[in-house]
Each structure stands twice: as structure tokens, then as C-alpha cells.
Design a protein around this motif. Structure first.
Motif, PDB file in Angstrom:
ATOM      1  N   TYR A 119       3.554  -8.639  -5.362  1.00  0.00           N
ATOM      2  CA  TYR A 119       4.061  -9.092  -4.074  1.00  0.00           C
ATOM      3  C   TYR A 119       3.831  -8.038  -3.315  1.00  0.00           C
ATOM      4  N   GLU A 120       3.086  -8.052  -2.393  1.00  0.00           N
ATOM      5  CA  GLU A 120       2.842  -7.045  -0.905  1.00  0.00           C
ATOM      6  C   GLU A 120       4.145  -6.711   0.127  1.00  0.00           C
ATOM      7  N   ASP A 138       6.776 -17.941  -4.742  1.00  0.00           N
ATOM      8  CA  ASP A 138       6.298 -18.259  -3.889  1.00  0.00           C
ATOM      9  C   ASP A 138       7.194 -17.417  -2.221  1.00  0.00           C
ATOM     10  N   GLU A 174       3.307  -1.506   2.891  1.00  0.00           N
ATOM     11  CA  GLU A 174       2.169  -1.074   2.007  1.00  0.00           C
ATOM     12  C   GLU A 174       1.885  -0.859   0.730  1.00  0.00           C
ATOM     13  N   CYS A 202       8.283  -8.713   0.875  1.00  0.00           N
ATOM     14  CA  CYS A 202       7.277  -8.925   0.222  1.00  0.00           C
ATOM     15  C   CYS A 202       6.732 -10.144  -0.187  1.00  0.00           C
ATOM     16  N   PRO A 240       4.032  -6.284   3.862  1.00  0.00           N
ATOM     17  CA  PRO A 240       3.668  -5.668   4.999  1.00  0.00           C
ATOM     18  C   PRO A 240       3.715  -4.853   5.848  1.00  0.00           C
ATOM     19  N   SER A 293      -4.069 -10.898  -7.428  1.00  0.00           N
ATOM     20  CA  SER A 293      -4.010 -10.083  -7.962  1.00  0.00           C
ATOM     21  C   SER A 293      -4.596 -10.567  -9.360  1.00  0.00           C
ATOM     22  N   GLU A 343       2.674  -2.169  -2.636  1.00  0.00           N
ATOM     23  CA  GLU A 343       2.121  -3.678  -4.001  1.00  0.00           C
ATOM     24  C   GLU A 343       3.824  -3.562  -5.286  1.00  0.00           C
ATOM     25  N   ARG A 372       3.958 -12.846  -1.657  1.00  0.00           N
ATOM     26  CA  ARG A 372       3.666 -12.733  -2.731  1.00  0.00           C
ATOM     27  C   ARG A 372       1.630 -12.946  -2.573  1.00  0.00           C
ATOM     28  N   THR A 373       0.739 -11.887  -3.374  1.00  0.00           N
ATOM     29  CA  THR A 373      -0.369 -11.576  -3.332  1.00  0.00           C
ATOM     30  C   THR A 373      -1.667 -11.555  -4.463  1.00  0.00           C
TER      31      THR A 373
END
Length: 78
Positions: A6-7, A25, A12, A37, A9, A42, A14, A39-40
């Protein structure tokens, strides 16, 4: 359980979080700014130690922002 990334915004950074697939999600609270945060996507992470090492929110803040960061100093309770 799967490991998700997760990131935040705002900060910045992780974060890695182990959670069931049905919660993948759902947003995670940032340990620094307490925002959400997301989910991204990876790459695959391989853990070689037998026991995981977890950092406290204070340790994460020191690593990311440094020791004297204004936003990471402990807040006084009102």
C-alpha cells in the motif's frame, strides 16, 4: 495470507500488509499521517528470515522523515 503493498499519497511511503484476499482492496491507515494508503501493484518480495521483522510507526517516521521532522514529532494529547 498474501502480502500486499500500500502507498500513502501524502507521505509517499510504501507499507506491506498481510491480510486475507477479500480485504486486499480495503485501505490501510498510514502510521505517519494517519491518512489512507491505497493498494499498489508490486513486484514479488522474498523473505529469507524465519521470523518477520516489523517496524513501529515511530521507526518508520524516523527512517522516512529523519529525527527532527516536524510532522513526526509525538503529538500532545489535549
Amino acid at each position: 495470507m498474501p502480502l500486499y503493498v500500500y502507498e500513502c499519497p501524502e507521505c509517499e511511503i510504501e507499507l506491506e500488509e498481510r491480510r486475507p484476499a477479500w480485504q486486499a482492496d480495503d485501505p490501510v491507515e498510514c502510521p505517519i499521517c494517519h491518512g489512507l494508503c491505497v493498494r499498489t501493484v508490486s513486484t514479488v518480495h522474498i523473505h529469507r528470515s524465519s521470523s518477520p521483522v516489523y517496524a513501529t510507526p515511530e521507526q518508520v517516521a524516523r527512517i522516512v522523515h529523519g529525527v527532527d521532522c516536524v510532522c513526526c514529532r509525538p503529538r500532545r494529547r489535549s
